[in-house]
Scaffold this motif. Structure first.
Motif, PDB file in Angstrom:
ATOM      1  N   TRP A  93       0.805  -1.222   0.000  1.00 60.01           N
ATOM      2  CA  TRP A  93       0.000   0.000   0.000  1.00 60.01           C
ATOM      3  C   TRP A  93       0.842   1.278   0.000  1.00 60.01           C
ATOM      4  N   GLU A  94       2.148   1.144   0.170  1.00 60.10           N
ATOM      5  CA  GLU A  94       2.987   2.337   0.295  1.00 60.10           C
ATOM      6  C   GLU A  94       3.072   3.110  -1.017  1.00 60.10           C
ATOM      7  N   GLY A  95       2.992   4.432  -0.884  1.00 58.43           N
ATOM      8  CA  GLY A  95       3.163   5.312  -2.031  1.00 58.43           C
ATOM      9  C   GLY A  95       4.647   5.539  -2.296  1.00 58.43           C
ATOM     10  N   GLN A  96       4.955   6.555  -3.076  1.00 51.96           N
ATOM     11  CA  GLN A  96       6.349   6.868  -3.395  1.00 51.96           C
ATOM     12  C   GLN A  96       6.960   7.593  -2.195  1.00 51.96           C
ATOM     13  N   LEU A  97       7.601   6.817  -1.335  1.00 52.75           N
ATOM     14  CA  LEU A  97       8.098   7.332  -0.066  1.00 52.75           C
ATOM     15  C   LEU A  97       9.436   8.058  -0.179  1.00 52.75           C
ATOM     16  N   GLY A  98      10.323   7.544  -1.004  1.00 48.52           N
ATOM     17  CA  GLY A  98      11.680   8.077  -1.052  1.00 48.52           C
ATOM     18  C   GLY A  98      12.578   7.425  -0.015  1.00 48.52           C
ATOM     19  N   TYR A  99      12.073   6.397   0.652  1.00 43.24           N
ATOM     20  CA  TYR A  99      12.833   5.638   1.645  1.00 43.24           C
ATOM     21  C   TYR A  99      12.200   4.261   1.795  1.00 43.24           C
ATOM     22  N   VAL A 100      12.892   3.382   2.504  1.00 47.13           N
ATOM     23  CA  VAL A 100      12.363   2.061   2.827  1.00 47.13           C
ATOM     24  C   VAL A 100      11.987   2.069   4.303  1.00 47.13           C
ATOM     25  N   THR A 101      10.816   1.560   4.625  1.00 43.57           N
ATOM     26  CA  THR A 101      10.365   1.505   6.014  1.00 43.57           C
ATOM     27  C   THR A 101      11.284   0.601   6.826  1.00 43.57           C
ATOM     28  N   THR A 102      11.667   1.085   8.001  1.00 50.65           N
ATOM     29  CA  THR A 102      12.523   0.341   8.924  1.00 50.65           C
ATOM     30  C   THR A 102      11.726   0.053  10.188  1.00 50.65           C
ATOM     31  N   THR A 148      -0.301   4.700   7.643  1.00 49.70           N
ATOM     32  CA  THR A 148      -0.363   6.072   8.115  1.00 49.70           C
ATOM     33  C   THR A 148      -0.009   7.003   6.964  1.00 49.70           C
ATOM     34  N   THR A 149      -0.387   8.249   7.071  1.00 45.77           N
ATOM     35  CA  THR A 149      -0.037   9.229   6.048  1.00 45.77           C
ATOM     36  C   THR A 149       1.315   9.838   6.396  1.00 45.77           C
ATOM     37  N   VAL A 150       2.215   9.842   5.413  1.00 39.64           N
ATOM     38  CA  VAL A 150       3.557  10.394   5.594  1.00 39.64           C
ATOM     39  C   VAL A 150       3.863  11.354   4.451  1.00 39.64           C
ATOM     40  N   GLN A 151       4.908  12.141   4.619  1.00 37.44           N
ATOM     41  CA  GLN A 151       5.353  13.022   3.547  1.00 37.44           C
ATOM     42  C   GLN A 151       6.166  12.187   2.563  1.00 37.44           C
ATOM     43  N   GLY A 152       5.654  12.027   1.365  1.00 41.26           N
ATOM     44  CA  GLY A 152       6.346  11.267   0.333  1.00 41.26           C
ATOM     45  C   GLY A 152       7.166  12.175  -0.560  1.00 41.26           C
ATOM     46  N   VAL A 153       7.601  11.645  -1.674  1.00 42.03           N
ATOM     47  CA  VAL A 153       8.444  12.384  -2.607  1.00 42.03           C
ATOM     48  C   VAL A 153       7.730  13.626  -3.144  1.00 42.03           C
ATOM     49  N   SER A 154       6.441  13.490  -3.466  1.00 39.24           N
ATOM     50  CA  SER A 154       5.700  14.604  -4.077  1.00 39.24           C
ATOM     51  C   SER A 154       4.517  15.077  -3.246  1.00 39.24           C
ATOM     52  N   ARG A 175      17.270   8.306  16.102  1.00 39.24           N
ATOM     53  CA  ARG A 175      17.175   9.329  15.070  1.00 39.24           C
ATOM     54  C   ARG A 175      15.725   9.725  14.867  1.00 39.24           C
ATOM     55  N   ARG A 176      15.505  10.735  14.026  1.00 33.69           N
ATOM     56  CA  ARG A 176      14.152  11.245  13.793  1.00 33.69           C
ATOM     57  C   ARG A 176      13.220  10.135  13.333  1.00 33.69           C
ATOM     58  N   ALA A 177      12.023  10.123  13.920  1.00 31.52           N
ATOM     59  CA  ALA A 177      10.983   9.162  13.539  1.00 31.52           C
ATOM     60  C   ALA A 177       9.630   9.840  13.744  1.00 31.52           C
ATOM     61  N   PRO A 178       9.292  10.816  12.882  1.00 30.36           N
ATOM     62  CA  PRO A 178       8.039  11.559  13.080  1.00 30.36           C
ATOM     63  C   PRO A 178       6.823  10.634  13.067  1.00 30.36           C
TER      64      PRO A 178
END
Length: 191
Positions: A93-102, A148-154, A175-178
């Motif tokens: 379900w993930e959109g274009q995140l710009g990262y891999v979920t950890t 959850t909704t996150v800030q993706g690439v666009s 480290r940061r984990a908003p």
């Protein structure tokens, strides 16, 4: 996620899981069968990664990515690769995140063994995905996930909050984990 570090407890957990078959890792060969239990993540893939500083660079190792089927995935990995490793997750379900979920194994202010609810995880701002690792031939790990909704690439996209509901032994800095969401563009160097 609860990591059970004794063979007997891991065997009992696996037996209770029903159809999950955990291969018997060859202790003499230094291997670990990492049984990951993830509910509500059918079609997700999980992968263990380790990055170790070497000279003026970093040596990176990654396990095979394994699909979650029936809420479970088993990774057969060299035990020495678990120390200072991270578990990454890719969800359909993930959109274009710009990262891999950890997967977050510890949030700020939590100690080993402390429970972390979904509400608590959603309110967190700092975390680490760096797991201390194991020498055990079998380990069972529980991971909770939430869309959850996150800030993706666009702009805003659907992402994943993934954490262990029981704080694990860890390595490395927070480290940061908003919103309790931890992600990596590169492999985390945990040592």
């Amino acid at each position: 996620m609860k990591i059970v570090s004794t063979t007997l407890a891991a065997t009992a957990l696996v037996a209770a899981a029903g159809t999950l078959t955990v291969p018997v890792a060859d202790a003499a060969a230094g291997r670990t069968a990492l049984a990951v239990s993830i509910t509500d993540c059918e079609g997700c893939t999980v992968q263990l990664q380790q990055a170790v500083p070497r000279g003026d660079g970093v040596r990176v190792w990654s396990s095979k990515a394994v699909a979650v089927t029936g809420g479970k995935a088993v990774l057969d990995v060299p035990s020495r690769r678990t120390w200072g490793s991270v578990l990454t997750l890719k969800a359909p379900w993930e959109g274009q995140l710009g990262y891999v979920t950890t997967v977050a194994v510890r949030y700020a202010g939590h100690v080993v063994g402390e429970e972390v609810s979904a509400t608590e995880a959603a309110g967190e701002r700092r975390a680490t995905g760096c797991w201390a690792g194991t020498r055990q031939p079998r380990v069972a790990v529980e991971v909770d996930v939430e869309r959850t909704t996150v800030q993706g690439v666009s702009g805003p996209v659907t992402g994943t909050r993934a954490w262990t509901p029981e704080t694990q032994d860890w390595q490395g800095a927070l480290r940061r984990a908003p919103g309790g969401v931890l992600g990596s563009q590169d492999v985390d160097v945990c040592r």
